[in-house]
Design a protein around this motif. Sequence first.
Motif, PDB file in Angstrom:
ATOM      1  N   PRO A   1      14.081 -14.450  -1.150  1.00  0.00           N
ATOM      2  CA  PRO A   1      14.420 -13.263  -0.188  1.00  0.00           C
ATOM      3  C   PRO A   1      13.525 -12.368  -0.528  1.00  0.00           C
ATOM      4  O   PRO A   1      12.878 -11.969  -1.660  1.00  0.00           O
ATOM      5  CB  PRO A   1      15.740 -13.120  -0.548  1.00  0.00           C
ATOM      6  N   ALA A   2      13.348 -11.304   0.537  1.00  0.00           N
ATOM      7  CA  ALA A   2      12.530 -10.155   0.473  1.00  0.00           C
ATOM      8  C   ALA A   2      13.083  -9.316  -1.031  1.00  0.00           C
ATOM      9  O   ALA A   2      11.912  -8.755  -1.780  1.00  0.00           O
ATOM     10  CB  ALA A   2      12.634  -9.329   1.617  1.00  0.00           C
ATOM     11  N   GLU A   3      14.205  -9.080  -1.118  1.00  0.00           N
ATOM     12  CA  GLU A   3      14.602  -8.238  -2.372  1.00  0.00           C
ATOM     13  C   GLU A   3      14.074  -8.889  -3.470  1.00  0.00           C
ATOM     14  O   GLU A   3      13.950  -8.252  -4.491  1.00  0.00           O
ATOM     15  CB  GLU A   3      15.972  -8.198  -2.419  1.00  0.00           C
ATOM     16  N   LEU A   4      14.281 -10.207  -3.777  1.00  0.00           N
ATOM     17  CA  LEU A   4      13.812 -10.922  -5.053  1.00  0.00           C
ATOM     18  C   LEU A   4      12.346 -10.907  -5.331  1.00  0.00           C
ATOM     19  O   LEU A   4      11.694 -10.533  -6.249  1.00  0.00           O
ATOM     20  CB  LEU A   4      14.319 -12.245  -5.066  1.00  0.00           C
TER      21      LEU A   4
ATOM     22  N   ALA B   1      10.303  -8.467  -3.987  1.00  0.00           N
ATOM     23  CA  ALA B   1      10.059  -6.935  -4.497  1.00  0.00           C
ATOM     24  C   ALA B   1      10.355  -6.866  -5.800  1.00  0.00           C
ATOM     25  O   ALA B   1       9.591  -6.318  -6.473  1.00  0.00           O
ATOM     26  CB  ALA B   1      10.787  -6.063  -3.368  1.00  0.00           C
ATOM     27  N   TRP B   2      11.440  -7.255  -6.232  1.00  0.00           N
ATOM     28  CA  TRP B   2      11.990  -7.073  -7.660  1.00  0.00           C
ATOM     29  C   TRP B   2      10.831  -8.020  -8.553  1.00  0.00           C
ATOM     30  O   TRP B   2      10.424  -7.193  -9.683  1.00  0.00           O
ATOM     31  CB  TRP B   2      13.220  -7.917  -7.908  1.00  0.00           C
ATOM     32  N   MET B   3      10.427  -9.031  -8.261  1.00  0.00           N
ATOM     33  CA  MET B   3       9.352  -9.610  -9.044  1.00  0.00           C
ATOM     34  C   MET B   3       8.123  -8.861  -8.996  1.00  0.00           C
ATOM     35  O   MET B   3       7.438  -8.864 -10.114  1.00  0.00           O
ATOM     36  CB  MET B   3       8.943 -11.042  -8.681  1.00  0.00           C
ATOM     37  N   LEU B   4       7.904  -8.256  -8.098  1.00  0.00           N
ATOM     38  CA  LEU B   4       6.244  -7.399  -7.957  1.00  0.00           C
ATOM     39  C   LEU B   4       6.698  -6.270  -8.666  1.00  0.00           C
ATOM     40  O   LEU B   4       5.746  -5.756  -9.440  1.00  0.00           O
ATOM     41  CB  LEU B   4       6.122  -7.003  -6.606  1.00  0.00           C
ATOM     42  N   LEU B   5       7.746  -5.570  -8.650  1.00  0.00           N
ATOM     43  CA  LEU B   5       8.159  -4.347  -9.633  1.00  0.00           C
ATOM     44  C   LEU B   5       7.982  -4.837 -11.138  1.00  0.00           C
ATOM     45  O   LEU B   5       7.516  -4.044 -11.815  1.00  0.00           O
ATOM     46  CB  LEU B   5       9.439  -3.979  -9.241  1.00  0.00           C
ATOM     47  N   LEU B   6       8.630  -5.984 -11.395  1.00  0.00           N
ATOM     48  CA  LEU B   6       8.274  -6.381 -12.620  1.00  0.00           C
ATOM     49  C   LEU B   6       6.989  -6.508 -13.265  1.00  0.00           C
ATOM     50  O   LEU B   6       6.544  -6.081 -14.279  1.00  0.00           O
ATOM     51  CB  LEU B   6       9.120  -7.602 -13.013  1.00  0.00           C
ATOM     52  N   ALA B   7       6.213  -7.165 -12.415  1.00  0.00           N
ATOM     53  CA  ALA B   7       4.726  -7.361 -12.719  1.00  0.00           C
ATOM     54  C   ALA B   7       3.907  -5.877 -12.790  1.00  0.00           C
ATOM     55  O   ALA B   7       3.148  -5.721 -13.784  1.00  0.00           O
ATOM     56  CB  ALA B   7       4.039  -8.233 -11.510  1.00  0.00           C
ATOM     57  N   ALA B   8       4.258  -4.924 -11.722  1.00  0.00           N
ATOM     58  CA  ALA B   8       3.841  -3.672 -12.099  1.00  0.00           C
ATOM     59  C   ALA B   8       4.180  -3.034 -12.992  1.00  0.00           C
ATOM     60  O   ALA B   8       3.404  -2.199 -13.968  1.00  0.00           O
ATOM     61  CB  ALA B   8       4.291  -2.753 -10.635  1.00  0.00           C
ATOM     62  N   THR B   9       5.450  -3.079 -13.487  1.00  0.00           N
ATOM     63  CA  THR B   9       6.056  -2.533 -14.822  1.00  0.00           C
ATOM     64  C   THR B   9       5.113  -3.078 -16.050  1.00  0.00           C
ATOM     65  O   THR B   9       4.902  -2.571 -16.978  1.00  0.00           O
ATOM     66  CB  THR B   9       7.612  -2.812 -14.920  1.00  0.00           C
ATOM     67  N   GLY B  10       4.874  -4.424 -16.145  1.00  0.00           N
ATOM     68  CA  GLY B  10       4.246  -5.061 -17.251  1.00  0.00           C
ATOM     69  C   GLY B  10       2.814  -4.381 -17.102  1.00  0.00           C
ATOM     70  O   GLY B  10       2.234  -4.334 -18.183  1.00  0.00           O
TER      71      GLY B  10
END
Length: 172
Positions: free
Chosen positions: A22-25, A27-36
């Motif tokens: 789903p879009a929220e998950l 987006a969350w995965m992309l946020l984790l990648a950006a944080t990394g």
Amino acid sequence: MADLDPARAPSCPSARGGGLLPAELHAWMLLLAATGAVEQRLRTVVKERLGVSHDEFLILCLLAAQPEEGLRMTRIAELLGRPKTRLTYQIACLQHADLITRQSVCGDKRGIQVALTDKARNLLKEASDPLAETVTDALGQFMGPAQREALRGLLPDVVEGCPSEAAGSAPA
């Protein structure tokens, strides 16, 4: 170092969306990648500028956002999602470097309050511009149009540049 320009990077299937998530998950995965990506770049600058590990830096950041009396160690462990035993070691390292103070909490034999020293406050002030620039650069290299679009649903104010503040409403 590899070229991290999102416009020239090969297309990643997870970056296109439309898959099983789903879009929220997504987006969350992309946020984790950006944080990394940010953490990876920040580690070197933190070590050079402050002489501490990234995990110790996170503790300093938490304490910098607090009043001068600091935080209890249990609260720091909760906020960072770290085991208390690991935190005890990191706190000892920061205390040895004269960056924090530790004291017992009045009325609680087991409670320990941790606060920044003046030395730590000065170091953080001196390093804040290079650290902020590192974060901005890392996000700029990671966040292409597709990533911003995916994150828009999860963090609309951040992705759009905080329009609610621009409209005159002050943050709480």
